[in-house]
Design a protein around this motif. Structure first.
Motif, PDB file in Angstrom:
ATOM      1  N   PRO A 115       4.378   1.123  -5.500  1.00 16.95           N
ATOM      2  CA  PRO A 115       4.295   1.204  -4.039  1.00 16.95           C
ATOM      3  C   PRO A 115       5.640   0.845  -3.410  1.00 16.95           C
ATOM      4  O   PRO A 115       5.876  -0.302  -3.020  1.00 16.95           O
ATOM      5  CB  PRO A 115       3.222   0.158  -3.706  1.00 16.95           C
ATOM      6  CG  PRO A 115       3.353  -0.860  -4.791  1.00 16.95           C
ATOM      7  CD  PRO A 115       3.729  -0.093  -6.030  1.00 16.95           C
TER       8      PRO A 115
ATOM      9  N   LEU B 149       0.812  -1.220   0.000  1.00 12.81           N
ATOM     10  CA  LEU B 149       0.000   0.000   0.000  1.00 12.81           C
ATOM     11  C   LEU B 149       0.848   1.274   0.000  1.00 12.81           C
ATOM     12  O   LEU B 149       0.314   2.361   0.216  1.00 12.81           O
ATOM     13  CB  LEU B 149      -0.917  -0.002   1.233  1.00 12.81           C
ATOM     14  CG  LEU B 149      -1.906  -1.163   1.327  1.00 12.81           C
ATOM     15  CD1 LEU B 149      -2.645  -1.105   2.659  1.00 12.81           C
ATOM     16  CD2 LEU B 149      -2.883  -1.138   0.166  1.00 12.81           C
ATOM     17  N   ALA B 150       2.158   1.131  -0.246  1.00  9.29           N
ATOM     18  CA  ALA B 150       3.084   2.253  -0.074  1.00  9.29           C
ATOM     19  C   ALA B 150       3.135   3.156  -1.300  1.00  9.29           C
ATOM     20  O   ALA B 150       4.206   3.438  -1.848  1.00  9.29           O
ATOM     21  CB  ALA B 150       4.473   1.727   0.266  1.00  9.29           C
ATOM     22  N   PHE B 151       2.000   3.637  -1.740  1.00  9.96           N
ATOM     23  CA  PHE B 151       1.953   4.580  -2.849  1.00  9.96           C
ATOM     24  C   PHE B 151       2.110   6.006  -2.306  1.00  9.96           C
ATOM     25  O   PHE B 151       1.815   6.276  -1.144  1.00  9.96           O
ATOM     26  CB  PHE B 151       0.621   4.479  -3.591  1.00  9.96           C
ATOM     27  CG  PHE B 151       0.404   3.180  -4.299  1.00  9.96           C
ATOM     28  CD1 PHE B 151       0.941   2.962  -5.554  1.00  9.96           C
ATOM     29  CD2 PHE B 151      -0.324   2.159  -3.701  1.00  9.96           C
ATOM     30  CE1 PHE B 151       0.742   1.754  -6.210  1.00  9.96           C
ATOM     31  CE2 PHE B 151      -0.534   0.957  -4.347  1.00  9.96           C
ATOM     32  CZ  PHE B 151       0.000   0.751  -5.600  1.00  9.96           C
TER      33      PHE B 151
ATOM     34  N   GLN C 294       3.627   7.357   2.957  1.00  5.99           N
ATOM     35  CA  GLN C 294       4.035   6.099   3.575  1.00  5.99           C
ATOM     36  C   GLN C 294       4.170   6.248   5.092  1.00  5.99           C
ATOM     37  O   GLN C 294       3.695   5.402   5.865  1.00  5.99           O
ATOM     38  CB  GLN C 294       5.363   5.638   2.955  1.00  5.99           C
ATOM     39  CG  GLN C 294       5.239   5.231   1.499  1.00  5.99           C
ATOM     40  CD  GLN C 294       6.580   5.208   0.789  1.00  5.99           C
ATOM     41  OE1 GLN C 294       7.630   5.429   1.394  1.00  5.99           O
ATOM     42  NE2 GLN C 294       6.564   4.970  -0.518  1.00  5.99           N
TER      43      GLN C 294
END
Length: 398
Positions: free
Chosen positions: A275, A30-32, A38
């Motif tokens: 991400p 989910l690290a967009f 983040q």
């Protein structure tokens, strides 16, 4: 409940190693949106919701990590994993956070080599993407500079580093000179500029490394060890954000004839929409240069400092960064980095615009992309600008 009581109650839950790895793997998926998004995601989950650490300690931890080189979101994951399960937990948390971006970048590198690079139909779109990335880099230089350049002496150091980069001075000369000079100068800050100038002049008179891309005829033999060192150099020198790794990785890959400036910029563009920490662009560079082995080597080098600082030395870092002299060293280094990135931007721009079939259209596209980068905020901005660049390049530059 007072602050002391809240701090005493804040601690990681009992968690198995597999569950810990999967938790941070989910964060990685989910690290967009870059480091701000983040860090906000991790803070919400582990500070606000699950109370692994109290807010004040989290803020102190983040302040320390922002002083250090390396992607701070990744370093944050390593440290929080250590809080839960020691150094093994830190290793698993860091691996979980970086693996999704690493795997996706490997796929992107394979697709690029197999289906995109050298295909005429993609030429205009790729040129548009490269121009858009130049605009994003320029905006990043300004943003980093706004934080790093706090007085006229630091501005002078940045300018001297810019000139030194364009003259081909080895990157470490302005970094070392700027850090030591600004630490020693105190209020007589003009001494910093004198020392930087003296170091630059000494190197130019004595010869030295050139950070500009050499002609293809001078290409050097590619080795896995050299790619590891290229990544390590970038990982150790990412002061102020992932964009600061660009000059060092470029010097050791483009500068040795292993990858073109065009492909290098394409890698930066792809990293911006995955991400992952932006430094994952190194994986793409390593894959294009040396296949899977090259990708693994340069990625290991890039992320090794982010693991090492937290897993090996973190217990001592909070005390060390309180030293005023070190603050001045880091401030001088950060200012020099701004100048080095600016010089690299100029070099990349020259190489990109030299390939354009219609320079005025390229300038127009750059201006539009820069305006978007300047005015818009949010994790969606970089992917949107890259997409606009690809579409406009396909329509105007093919």
């Amino acid at each position: 409940m007072d602050a002391t009581t809240a701090a005493n109650l804040a601690r990681p839950p009992q968690i198995g190693l597999v569950a810990l790895f999967l938790k941070f793997l989910r964060f990685g998926l989910l690290a967009f949106g870059g480091p701000v998004a983040q860090i906000a995601m991790i803070r919400q989950a582990l500070v606000e919701d699950e109370r692994w650490i109290d807010r004040a300690r989290f803020n102190r931890l983040l302040a320390v990590l922002q002083i250090l080189p390396g992607p701070e979101a990744h370093e944050l994951c390593v440290h929080l994993g250590m809080l839960a399960r020691g150094r093994v937990g830190g290793l698993l948390a860091g691996l979980g956070f970086m693996l999704p971006g690493f795997a996706l970048m490997l796929v992107a590198g394979w697709l690029y080599v197999s289906l995109i690079a050298g295909v005429a139909a993609w030429t205009g779109a790729l040129l548009g993407v490269q121009i858009a990335v130049l605009a994003i880099i320029l905006r990043a230089v300004v943003r980093i500079g706004e934080h790093a350049i706090e007085d006229r002496s630091l501005a002078a150091i940045a300018a001297a580093s810019l000139i030194a980069t364009l003259l081909g001075v080895a990157f470490w000369i302005p970094l070392v000179a700027a850090g030591l000079a600004y630490a020693a100068a105190g209020r007589r800050a003009l001494i910093a500029l004198v020392l930087v100038g003296a170091a630059t002049a000494a190197l130019l008179l004595g010869g030295g490394g050139n950070t500009n891309a050499p002609p293809v005829a001078s290409a050097q033999a590619l080795t896995i060890g050299a790619l590891f060192v290229a990544g390590l150099k970038g990982g150790l020198l990412t002061f102020g954000g992932a964009y600061t790794a660009i000059p060092y990785v470029r010097a050791d890959t483009v500068g040795r004839g292993w990858i073109s400036d065009a492909a290098f910029l394409d890698g930066v563009a792809i990293a911006g929409v995955l991400p992952a920490p932006l430094v994952i662009f190194a994986t793409f560079v390593g894959y294009i240069s040396g296949g899977l082995g090259g990708a693994l080597a340069i990625t290991a080098g890039m992320f090794l400092p982010a693991f090492a600082f937290s897993m090996v030395w973190f217990e001592r870092l909070e005390a060390v960064v309180e030293a005023p002299a070190l603050h001045r060293v880091l401030a001088g280094v950060a200012a020099a980095v701004v100048g080095i990135i600016a010089g690299t931007f100029v070099q990349l721009s020259a190489a990109t615009f030299a390939r354009l079939p219609q320079v005025p259209l390229g300038v127009l596209l750059f201006a539009i992309a820069l305006a978007l980068a300047w005015r818009l905020k949010g994790g969606w901005v970089t992917p949107a600008i890259v997409a606009v660049g690809a579409i406009a390049g396909w329509a105007l530059l093919s």
